[in-house]
Design an enzyme around this catalytic site. Structure first.
Site, PDB file in Angstrom:
ATOM      1  CG  HIS A 227     -21.892 -29.929 -31.974  1.00 46.82           C
ATOM      2  ND1 HIS A 227     -22.828 -29.196 -31.293  1.00 46.82           N
ATOM      3  CD2 HIS A 227     -20.976 -30.290 -31.052  1.00 46.82           C
ATOM      4  CE1 HIS A 227     -22.484 -29.096 -30.026  1.00 46.82           C
ATOM      5  NE2 HIS A 227     -21.360 -29.771 -29.858  1.00 46.82           N
TER       6      HIS A 227
ATOM      7  CB  SER B 239     -21.873 -30.769 -26.784  1.00 52.41           C
ATOM      8  OG  SER B 239     -21.111 -29.656 -27.121  1.00 52.41           O
TER       9      SER B 239
END
Ligand SMILES: *[C@@H]1O[C@H](CO)[C@@H](O)[C@H](O)[C@H]1NC(C)=O
Ligand SMILES: *[C@@H]1O[C@H](CO)[C@@H](O)[C@H](O)[C@H]1NC(C)=O
Ligand SMILES: *[C@@H]1O[C@H](CO)[C@@H](O)[C@H](O)[C@H]1NC(C)=O
Ligand SMILES: *[C@@H]1O[C@H](CO)[C@@H](O)[C@H](O)[C@H]1NC(C)=O
Ligand SMILES: *[C@@H]1O[C@H](CO)[C@@H](O)[C@H](O)[C@H]1NC(C)=O
Ligand SMILES: *[C@@H]1O[C@H](CO)[C@@H](O)[C@H](O)[C@H]1NC(C)=O
Ligand SMILES: [Ca+2]
Ligand SMILES: [Ca+2]
Ligand SMILES: [Ca+2]
Length: 790
Positions: free
Chosen positions: A596, A741
């Site tokens: 992502h 992330s």
């Protein structure tokens, strides 16, 4: 026009009433009174018909019917001039042929419906001309004037006039070959597309062994039509390669000589990152392509080239050998090209004995039963007389073909509609019909073998976790008590009679929790990889263990701030000097992160990224840090933006990593590595310290507890897939946040080595109660990681 119309109407009405009168007069010879009655009735019917149904048809609502087609002129030859729309030759010839077409239609019963016609292009050899025409049909006639009828009528007219040189001009100047008529019903949309490309029509004959480069529309035209033709027995293969990361151009490919919706093979909009190279096949030697430019730019956003490739027979006989390994591949011709609109493949397989069945392993493609007789839109499969429809998915799938009475298996693939898709391929192998998944559970939904009773519902229907005595635990053989895996082979008797300590140094049957040595034997001892004890006979568990060791730490730290060298595998992934995501060094030149992080179009190109290893401060450069450019970026092919499933990416660095105490890869677990729920692991990164906060300056660390899959699944309303792992605390307070992330969730084994359990993926906010952090479960994506790195 009005004159012809008037004549036709009169003819219509009079012929109709004449018919009736004739038949009536025949009857009246015998039955006079009845005859009169019939006559009256007929008259009444005619009158009714006249008053109720008859309307002059040019006042009646009408519809336009569009036809595209081509015809060949035997006494003219194609010249290159005719390939240029701007040339005088083109203008002269098209004007004359347009008139010819008009006269041809006018000479038939279709004449009164004639609305317009255009000749838009010429083809090679004896002159072929391409045209479209429009018929304006009153609603009441619509049913009768079918495409078939129009075809027949025109063909008849051409045939009769071909032999008898008539008086009409088209018969004198041009010898039109009646059998060359190709006529396709089209739509207003098709004509609109054709019209939009009129200024830029390009015809090309594609020679064998020739690669023809197609240039994009220029500033004079925003859209172009290519009409490609190849030798007989060939198909046209179009090769498309994106060169710009972003564009709004539109491409449509057709399996016909014109842009006809019904023959659309595929259309592509914008530059696709998922498919950087696309190859498309026509079913025969003809293809048309419409290229629409969104805005004029000097560079074409992709390279488009065409080639003639031979039609390949797609019928293969395969004899399988007695072996459970993968044996080969079947696929559509010219794979990975798109399959062509007319693909028909048949594979005959011969198995060595009735003990075996055949497995077809698909990638991102599944087969399903179709209740209705509707055509399959993504390929039809007929396997042993069972009809199945293909479906592109973002999952793995296996089709199990049982072998019952005959060792022969027939598998057929057909494309039923002109719209096609990426080529389809399957790997085949045998399976043991009496034990299809040794040590594992056969998931009937997708044909895959999955671990049973490991606490993760791998099968979509969850049956692999049904009726488990010891879910995610070790079952003592003597009395079925359950103990944690960490107590197996730890040299203490935990089961009543010590069955947990039996067979710890010898091979055992393979199962979900056994470790597989390189020689294929399986070990009962949990997580024997790189624990500094030789467990496999071939010592393979202790090979390649230069990983997962922290540098000797200079001081004990309790705060969130880490110390230099504490997390030597941590990477900072940056764009133009800004930290965007975390990453983890797993091997020389390879960093793993979350897919992502690269989802945004502006972040999708590997060239914009810089990877830092040995970094500690964000605001300053330390002497230990090394920066790398990214030469290749791989996202997991099943990554799904909405569900975050398979949220993993691999970055290949431009130069080797020099291993030091401050820069070192983490250990990748074995597929059977068991990260026990309740275990405390660590997440690290420069992410925000609170929801919506700024990134941190110093590398942060937080300990989190691994959560049972079913508890997390409930907390997140069953949005947790087997590729996810949850960690955190019920009360919240400690979690990953924006900027973390892609960073590691690392767990320390008793041996002191650190293993990568997960990648920071998603979560509801940061550190909110009952909203655990969700991580990509590394053991579930190891296959892809290993395959991509090799
Ligand atoms: C063709 O059809 C259009 C749309 O119905 C109409 O406006 C036009 O007048 C027609 N042309 C001829 C020559 O019939
Ligand atoms: C017209 O000519 C073609 C070939 O030249 C022949 O096959 C066909 O039978 C002829 N038709 C008539 C009606 O004479
Ligand atoms: C496959 O085998 C069948 C008979 O078993 C035979 O008729 C056919 O020609 C073979 N096809 C190929 C492509 O070898
Ligand atoms: C198939 O599985 C059965 C049951 O486990 C086993 O007895 C048999 O040997 C296996 N057959 C082959 C060919 O592997
Ligand atoms: C444990 O072993 C003893 C002695 O071999 C045996 O009598 C007993 O039944 C075993 N216990 C269980 C639960 O199997
Ligand atoms: C970087 O940040 C640290 C801690 O926030 C601070 O002590 C240091 O002065 C900063 N260095 C630079 C070069 O700004
Ligand atoms: Ca399972
Ligand atoms: Ca024990
Ligand atoms: Ca070991």
């Amino acid at each position: 026009m009005p004159l012809i119309e008037a004549e036709e109407q009169e003819e219509d009405s009079s012929s109709l009433s004449n018919d009736k009168l004739e038949s009536n007069s025949h009857h009246c010879l015998c039955y006079v009174p009845l005859g009169i009655a019939l006559l009256v009735l007929a008259g009444a019917a005619a009158a009714t018909w006249y008053f109720l149904d008859y309307r002059p048809w040019h006042l009646e609502p009408s519809i336009l019917q569009f036809y595209c087609g081509s015809l060949q002129v035997l006494n003219r030859w194609y010249s290159p001039d005719l390939g240029q729309v701007e040339s005088r030759a083109f203008w002269l010839e098209s004007a004359k042929l347009q008139n010819t077409l008009k006269e041809l239609i006018r000479a038939t019963e279709l004449g009164r419906y004639y609305n317009s016609s255009t000749v838009y292009a010429f083809g090679e050899g004896a002159l072929t001309f391409f045209f479209w025409f429009t018929l304006q049909i009153p609603e009441s006639q619509q049913k009768e004037i079918t495409a078939e009828r129009v075809n027949t009528v025109l063909h008849q007219e051409l045939s009769t006039s071909f032999n008898s040189s008539g008086s009409l001009s088209y018969q004198t100047e041009y010898r039109v070959n009646p059998d060359s008529l190709v006529l396709l019903e089209s739509s207003v949309k098709d004509i609109a597309v054709l019209k939009s490309t009129l200024g830029c029509y390009r015809y090309s004959y594609v020679q064998e062994d020739d690669i023809l480069r197609l240039e994009g529309p220029d500033y004079l035209a925003s859209s172009c039509l290519w009409h490609l033709r190849g030798p007989k027995g060939y198909m046209i293969k179009l090769h498309l390669e994106w060169t710009l990361p972003d564009c709004r151009d539109r491409l449509a490919m057709y399996d016909a000589a014109g842009p006809l919706e019904k023959h659309l093979i595929t259309s592509i909009y914008g530059c696709s990152r998922q498919e950087p190279i696309v190859e498309i096949l026509s079913s025969g030697p003809v293809m048309s392509i419409v290229w629409k430019k969104a805005m004029y730019s000097y560079f074409d956003p992709f390279i488009l080239s065409a080639q003639a490739v031979p039609l390949k027979a797609c019928e293969v006989n395969i004899t399988l050998r007695e072996d459970l390994e993968l044996q080969g591949k079947i696929g559509t011709p010219h794979y990975p090209s798109y399959y062509s609109p007319n693909t028909q493949c048949t594979w005959h397989m011969m198995v060595p004995s009735l003990d075996y069945g055949v497995t077809l392993w698909f990638d991102a493609y599944a087969l399903s039963r179709q209740k209705h007789d509707l055509p399959c839109t993504q390929g039809q499969w007929i396997i042993q007389n069972r009809r199945l429809c293909g479906l592109r998915t973002l999952q793995a799938y296996a089709e199990r073909i049982p072998v019952l009475s005959s060792a022969d298996i027939t598998i057929a693939f057909t494309s039923q509609i002109s719209l096609t898709g990426p080529g389809v391929q399957a790997t085949y192998s045998l399976y043991n019909q009496s034990d299809p998944c040794p040590g594992e559970f056969l998931c009937l939904v997708n044909g895959l073998c999955v671990p049973a009773c490991d606490g993760i519902k791998d099968c979509p229907n969850g049956l692999d976790e049904r009726n488990c005595v010891c879910p995610a635990k070790f079952q003592c053989h003597e009395d079925s008590t359950c103990i944690e895996f960490s107590r197996v082979c730890n040299q203490q008797l935990d089961c009543v009679n010590g069955s947990d300590e039996e067979q710890c140094s010898e091979g055992v049957p393979c199962g979900p929790f056994t470790y597989r040595c390189e020689d294929g034997t399986c070990l009962k001892k949990p997580n024997p990889l790189c624990d500094s004890i030789a467990d496999c006979k071939d010592l393979s568990d202790e090979k390649r263990c230069d990983c997962g060791m922290q540098a000797p730490l200079s001081r004990i730290v309790g705060s969130l701030n880490s110390v230099e060298g504490e997390w030597p595998w941590q990477a900072s992934l940056q764009v133009r000097g800004r930290h965007i995501c975390g990453g983890t060094l797993i091997a020389d030149r390879w960093v793993v992160s979350a897919a992502h992080c690269f989802q945004d179009e502006r972040l999708a190109s590997p060239s914009i990224w810089t990877v830092y290893l040995g970094k500690y401060f964000q605001n300053a450069t330390s002497h230990t840090e090394v920066s790398f450019k990214v030469i290749r970026l791989f996202l997991h092919p099943y990554y799904e933006e909405d569900s975050h499933d398979y949220d993993v990416a691999l970055l290949q660095l431009d130069h080797p990593v020099i291993i030091s105490p401050l820069i070192q890869p983490i250990c990748l677990p074995a597929p059977s590595h068991f990260f026990e729920p309740g275990l405390h692991c660590w997440i690290t990164g420069w992410g925000a310290l609170k929801e919506g906060g700024h990134i941190s300056n110093i590398l942060q660390k937080v300990d989190v507890q691994l959560i049972q899959q079913n508890i997390c699944s409930e907390a997140y309303h069953y949005m947790i897939t087997p590729r996810m792992l949850c960690a955190g605390y019920y009360k919240g307070k400690k979690d990953a946040c924006q900027g973390d992330s892609g960073g590691p969730l690392a767990c320390k084994e008793p041996s002191g080595r650190w293993f990568l359990a997960g990648l920071v993926s998603w979560g509801m906010g940061c550190a909110r109660p009952n909203n655990y952090g969700v991580y990509t479960r590394i053991t579930q994506v190891l296959g892809w990681i290993k395959q991509t790195m090799s």
